[in-house]
Design a protein around this motif. Sequence first.
Motif, PDB file in Angstrom:
ATOM      1  N   MET A  69      -1.688  -0.136  -3.771  1.00  0.00           N
ATOM      2  CA  MET A  69      -2.359   0.056  -2.484  1.00  0.00           C
ATOM      3  C   MET A  69      -3.014  -1.230  -1.995  1.00  0.00           C
ATOM      4  N   ALA A  70      -3.280  -2.176  -2.893  1.00  0.00           N
ATOM      5  CA  ALA A  70      -3.756  -3.495  -2.448  1.00  0.00           C
ATOM      6  C   ALA A  70      -2.663  -4.193  -1.645  1.00  0.00           C
ATOM      7  N   VAL A  71      -1.400  -3.997  -2.049  1.00  0.00           N
ATOM      8  CA  VAL A  71      -0.271  -4.554  -1.289  1.00  0.00           C
ATOM      9  C   VAL A  71      -0.167  -3.855   0.066  1.00  0.00           C
ATOM     10  N   PHE A  72      -0.389  -2.528   0.069  1.00  0.00           N
ATOM     11  CA  PHE A  72      -0.403  -1.759   1.320  1.00  0.00           C
ATOM     12  C   PHE A  72      -1.466  -2.306   2.271  1.00  0.00           C
ATOM     13  N   PHE A  73      -2.664  -2.551   1.752  1.00  0.00           N
ATOM     14  CA  PHE A  73      -3.740  -3.086   2.584  1.00  0.00           C
ATOM     15  C   PHE A  73      -3.472  -4.548   2.960  1.00  0.00           C
ATOM     16  N   PHE A  74      -2.744  -5.267   2.129  1.00  0.00           N
ATOM     17  CA  PHE A  74      -2.335  -6.631   2.473  1.00  0.00           C
ATOM     18  C   PHE A  74      -1.470  -6.600   3.727  1.00  0.00           C
ATOM     19  N   GLY A 255       9.185  -9.305   5.877  1.00  0.00           N
ATOM     20  CA  GLY A 255       9.811  -9.118   4.569  1.00  0.00           C
ATOM     21  C   GLY A 255       9.169  -8.029   3.733  1.00  0.00           C
ATOM     22  N   LEU A 256       7.860  -7.833   3.890  1.00  0.00           N
ATOM     23  CA  LEU A 256       7.129  -6.885   3.056  1.00  0.00           C
ATOM     24  C   LEU A 256       7.191  -5.452   3.580  1.00  0.00           C
ATOM     25  N   SER A 257       7.324  -5.278   4.896  1.00  0.00           N
ATOM     26  CA  SER A 257       7.249  -3.946   5.514  1.00  0.00           C
ATOM     27  C   SER A 257       8.181  -2.916   4.876  1.00  0.00           C
ATOM     28  N   PRO A 258       9.474  -3.231   4.654  1.00  0.00           N
ATOM     29  CA  PRO A 258      10.354  -2.206   4.063  1.00  0.00           C
ATOM     30  C   PRO A 258       9.909  -1.760   2.668  1.00  0.00           C
ATOM     31  N   TYR A 259       9.391  -2.699   1.866  1.00  0.00           N
ATOM     32  CA  TYR A 259       8.957  -2.352   0.507  1.00  0.00           C
ATOM     33  C   TYR A 259       7.729  -1.446   0.529  1.00  0.00           C
ATOM     34  N   VAL A 260       6.837  -1.711   1.466  1.00  0.00           N
ATOM     35  CA  VAL A 260       5.645  -0.868   1.584  1.00  0.00           C
ATOM     36  C   VAL A 260       6.013   0.507   2.131  1.00  0.00           C
ATOM     37  N   LEU A 261       6.814   0.518   3.204  1.00  0.00           N
ATOM     38  CA  LEU A 261       7.144   1.767   3.892  1.00  0.00           C
ATOM     39  C   LEU A 261       8.045   2.666   3.050  1.00  0.00           C
ATOM     40  N   PHE A 262       8.999   2.068   2.355  1.00  0.00           N
ATOM     41  CA  PHE A 262      10.006   2.877   1.658  1.00  0.00           C
ATOM     42  C   PHE A 262       9.827   2.931   0.140  1.00  0.00           C
TER      43      PHE A 262
END
Length: 394
Positions: A69-74, A255-262
Amino acid sequence: MLLRAIDRFFSHEASGGILLGLSAIAALIVANSALQPSYDWLLNLPFAVTLGGEGLEKPLILWINDGLMAVFFFLIGLELKREILEGKLKNPRDVILPGLAAVGGMAVPARVYRFFNWGNPDTIGGWAIPAATDIAFALGVLALVGSRVPAALKVFLLTLAILDDLGAIVIIALFYTAELKVDYLFLSLLPLGAMLWLNLKGSHRMAPILLLGVVLWVLVLKSGVHATLAGVITAFLIPLKDKWGKSPLHALEHGLSPYVLFFIVPVFAFANAGVSLAGIELGDMLAPLPLGIALGLILGKQIGVFGATWATVKLGFAQLPHGVTWAHIYGLSCLAGIGFTMSLFIGSLSFADPELMNAVRLGVLSGSLISGVVGFAVLRMSATAQEEEAVPAE
């Protein structure tokens, strides 16, 4: 053909919300099946990272909630910085209406929750749970309505949800901090200063900033401040433009959005939405904790978002976006009641007791489900009504 269908699914606006919903359903099924002991065992499996006897040891559920979730908040931090510098939050006039709607949408649900839990020291601390809005779910439901709602409504909802996330970050920082360990806070100034220096010089290499962000995360976690805030701070220190004129911030966000979303958000949903329904009766749903959360999301969000929007427009401080009607605003107010990811996350910060967390899940899931269904129905009917009005009489 299968690959093309999969590609179409993941490129659709609603795909993140659909995958999130499927993860929650999977968690409910597993938590109420013969797999429930394995589910609990996996989430409580200890995992340690140590060096010379010093390090971190946590159950898997906390690595998900504190680490992933730290990556999510990033990512949220990257979106916030971009919107502030060059997007929807750049012009203060464009922020007034969704900003006041976001404030109303956080204040009223908190008041509803406190009304039902007043005088109960065991549950009153969860007042912020219904104040949150889940961007992925809300935008996913709006996308299911299709192009029949005005584009300005999506911008309004996105801005409101971004500001809602900013409010949630502030709430976590102010009200969900454990006992402070000042020595770790002082140590955290070292990676913070180094990241600030790299930002000011317009560094085009992101690896050093990201590695310093991991060090910051560890030190913030050890200090007692919730570690997800390290993700937001690191994001704000990613340069918008480097010395070559390129945008590290845009590249990282894209680059990060797909990893967070999916991946990250569905994993979080699967780990946190597993409410056990064994032995639960109607009276359990009417207990102050789940009832306060559910009604906070259903009624509090509707009253707060719609009421603040109506008052702001009627007092002449702002106007409704082009093509947006009051029916659209009411439907959007309902969608804002989809708390899910953020509500479950704040719930995990509020309560350590498994029984209380089970009640939190009940309230969040029921409140979010009802809000989503009502919001979808209102927006669908308002779109149909507008289409019928547009058809010329013969």
